[in-house]
Design an enzyme around this catalytic site. Structure first.
Site, PDB file in Angstrom:
ATOM      1  N   ASN A 125      48.734  58.565  31.188  1.00 36.64           N
ATOM      2  CA  ASN A 125      48.698  60.011  31.359  1.00 36.64           C
ATOM      3  C   ASN A 125      47.912  60.661  30.218  1.00 36.64           C
ATOM      4  OD1 ASN A 125      50.352  62.768  30.544  1.00 36.64           O
ATOM      5  ND2 ASN A 125      50.041  62.550  32.736  1.00 36.64           N
ATOM      6  N   CYS A 144      68.908  84.556  71.153  1.00 39.25           N
ATOM      7  CA  CYS A 144      69.837  83.779  70.330  1.00 39.25           C
ATOM      8  C   CYS A 144      70.591  82.746  71.162  1.00 39.25           C
ATOM      9  CB  CYS A 144      70.823  84.700  69.626  1.00 39.25           C
ATOM     10  SG  CYS A 144      70.025  85.933  68.561  1.00 39.25           S
ATOM     11  N   LYS A 161      59.474  68.306  33.794  1.00 37.17           N
ATOM     12  CA  LYS A 161      58.229  68.835  33.235  1.00 37.17           C
ATOM     13  C   LYS A 161      58.221  70.341  33.404  1.00 37.17           C
ATOM     14  CE  LYS A 161      53.202  68.315  33.616  1.00 37.17           C
ATOM     15  NZ  LYS A 161      52.092  67.649  34.348  1.00 37.17           N
ATOM     16  N   VAL A 165      59.930  60.305  39.158  1.00 38.34           N
ATOM     17  CA  VAL A 165      60.238  60.309  37.732  1.00 38.34           C
ATOM     18  C   VAL A 165      61.733  60.044  37.539  1.00 38.34           C
ATOM     19  CG1 VAL A 165      59.917  61.516  35.537  1.00 38.34           C
ATOM     20  CG2 VAL A 165      58.385  62.012  37.442  1.00 38.34           C
ATOM     21  N   SER A 166      62.540  61.092  37.587  1.00 38.58           N
ATOM     22  CA  SER A 166      63.951  60.969  37.212  1.00 38.58           C
ATOM     23  C   SER A 166      64.767  60.089  38.146  1.00 38.58           C
ATOM     24  CB  SER A 166      64.590  62.356  37.118  1.00 38.58           C
ATOM     25  OG  SER A 166      64.572  63.008  38.369  1.00 38.58           O
ATOM     26  N   LYS A 202      62.200  78.185  67.361  1.00 38.68           N
ATOM     27  CA  LYS A 202      62.175  78.981  68.576  1.00 38.68           C
ATOM     28  C   LYS A 202      61.996  80.447  68.214  1.00 38.68           C
ATOM     29  CE  LYS A 202      65.307  81.334  70.029  1.00 38.68           C
ATOM     30  NZ  LYS A 202      64.580  82.604  70.330  1.00 38.68           N
ATOM     31  N   ARG A 262      53.666  57.912  30.695  1.00 38.99           N
ATOM     32  CA  ARG A 262      53.584  59.289  30.183  1.00 38.99           C
ATOM     33  C   ARG A 262      54.413  59.401  28.904  1.00 38.99           C
ATOM     34  NH1 ARG A 262      54.792  64.219  34.201  1.00 38.99           N
ATOM     35  NH2 ARG A 262      56.984  63.709  33.868  1.00 38.99           N
TER      36      ARG A 262
END
Length: 522
Positions: free
Chosen positions: A71, A436, A139, A197-198, A358, A41
């Site tokens: 790309n 809870c 990007k 990528v990075s 839950k 790219r």
């Protein structure tokens, strides 16, 4: 294209290279580390420079038998005899590219939604890139973030085709397992690869970065996926036997259970955890979430009194629990009460992978985007689902976790197995936070089961028998509820909770055997 391995799909980015790092050296090191596919790219190079970079990159990749695509630029792909191209939604049409490229060339297309995927299928592409899955700095995004939970719906559209799919956008080693696990469709369609990528391009050690990513991917695909939890299908008696055995296991292990819960129930949730044999830590400071994730055996996140300033703690706690493979029990209390709660739950479930969700019928209906059951605040309205078995199984498949539907009859599913539990008493619904404390009980049992596991990388996002932990957490609490009522040590809701805590403290395996009402459903 069966000969193409998309698993670790590198998208190059020369602008991300660390100071002093040569691009071609970085590329070769990444190939040595396990990169299986490369997309070149170049957004700012002129045509001549792009061709030069692509040609030299392909020469390096050829030495490792790794295919290269370009790309956007079909002309560059033709010039360097690349394996094919990857096109964006605003690039050349697939049909035009197919006419220009040599026979056998592969064409990939970026997809952000279902319409894009359907068009890609119609156009006969070889692969699609789904994204962005996470936020990304590499990007500028022009389309909404798909999110991990949105990938599966797009993968399902590919069922019956030979089109391969990779996820792209912010994928790193720290979220790769979460991405792989959470993106599997309800039809068990998994990703064929991930575009990176990075994580590689910006690394001083791209070989090591690629090795780490490759190991995670291979372990996941070689493991028990697409199963959600450890195998737990057993006849009723075996389930009851296992739950009875867990009583002493929990008391012996004393699992540390980290709980971020609502301020209405914090004390009773902690006391229930203690009475079961666990050790509660009720903490919500964002700065200590990673430290607590290292030492705890399970995490409970409960949004009952959710505030915007609490989201960071929950996000970090869930993220780090995934990182350290700890079970996460998520309780979306009152999720249908406001748009704020719905938005928070969506963001949280896209940030981390829950092990157990839950909720009552109303709460889970909101997650499933069903109108069959309505809510009033934190409560369900009406008789519930007409077919709770199918509902809970389908939601478990969708959310890629165990789902526990609480009510007069409790239903638990891992997407394949469904168990109904018929213990309990209506008084449990007459005290604040009864649902809870069920979450705290599930977390305690899942924590004990996690602590039993010898450290090993089996490709699972959470270790331990999560399905059994959910069953045990509900069954033990509901049996103790019956005992608290039957023994006559209470006069109403006010004296019920202390009696319940006492029964949890003294509950014995033989009592579980005699009182448990468990049904394994088809």
């Amino acid at each position: 294209m069966s000969d193409v391995d998309y698993s670790i799909y590198l998208v190059t980015g020369r602008d991300l290279l660390p100071p002093g790092k040569d691009y071609y050296q970085s590329l070769e090191e990444s190939l040595q580390g396990g990169v299986t596919f490369v997309q070149i790219r170049e957004k700012h190079a002129d045509t001549g420079e792009f061709i030069e970079i692509a040609a030299k990159s392909k020469e390096i990749c050829d030495r490792y038998n790794v295919p290269v695509v370009i790309n956007d630029r079909v002309d560059v792909a033709i010039a360097v005899k690349a394996r094919g191209v990857h096109l964006g939604q605003s690039d050349m049409a697939v049909a035009q590219a197919r006419q220009l490229l040599p026979e056998g060339a592969v064409i990939g297309v970026s997809c952000n939604n279902a319409d894009h995927v359907r068009a890609a299928i119609k156009d006969g592409v070889d692969s699609i890139g789904i994204g962005a899955v996470w936020g990304t700095q590499t990007k500028q995004l022009t389309s909404p973030i798909v999110g991990v939970r949105g990938v599966g719906e797009l993968l399902e559209l590919l069922d019956g085709t030979n089109i391969k799919a990779v996820a792209i956008g912010g994928i790193k080693s720290k979220n790769l397992l979460r991405t792989l696990h959470g993106s599997v469709s309800t039809t068990n369609h998994a990703l064929d690869g991930v575009a990176i990528v990075s994580e590689i391009a910006a690394s001083q050690n791209p070989r090591q970065a690629a090795e780490t990513l490759s190991k995670i991917f291979k372990t996941f695909t070689a493991g028990p996926s697409p199963a959600i939890s450890a195998p737990a299908t057993s006849p009723e008696k075996i389930i009851i036997d296992k739950v009875a055995e867990l009583l002493s296991v929990v008391r012996g292990i004393n699992p540390l259970v980290h709980q971020i819960t609502n301020n209405v129930v914090a004390m009773q949730s902690a006391n229930v955890t203690l009475s079961l044999g666990g050790s509660p830590i009720m903490a919500s400071e964002p700065q200590e979430m990673e430290d607590l994730s290292r030492i705890s055996s399970a995490l409970l996140i409960n949004i009952g009194t959710m505030r915007s300033d609490g989201k960071e703690s929950m996000s970090k706690a869930g993220y780090f629990a995934n990182k350290y493979r700890k079970p996460i029990i998520f309780d979306p209390v009152g999720v249908g009460a406001s748009a704020f709660r719905k938005g928070v739950v969506k963001d949280l479930l896209n940030t981390f992978q829950a092990s157990v969700i839950k909720g009552n019928a109303g709460e889970l209906a909101v997650l499933a985007e069903s109108q069959e059951v309505l809510t009033k605040g934190v409560d369900s309205v009406g008789p519930g689902f007409k077919d709770p078995v199918s509902f809970v199984r389908q939601l478990a498949k969708k959310e890629r976790c165990v789902v526990a539907l609480t009510g007069p009859v409790d239903y638990i599913s891992d997407g394949t197995n469904v168990v109904a539990l018929r213990n309990g008493h209506e008084i449990l619904g007459k005290i604040t936070g009864s649902g809870c404390i069920v979450g705290s009980s599930i977390a305690t049992y899942c924590g004990a089961l996690f602590a039993q596991i010898v450290a090993e990388d089996d490709g699972r996002l959470a270790r331990g028998d999560i399905f059994l932990g959910a069953v045990a957490g509900i069954l033990v609490l509901t049996i103790a509820t019956e005992l608290a009522v039957q023994k006559g040590n209470m006069n109403g809701p006010g004296t019920f909770l202390p009696a319940l805590i006492d029964e949890l403290w003294t509950l014995q395996p033989e009592t579980v055997h005699s009182l448990a009402r468990v049904e394994v459903l088809p």
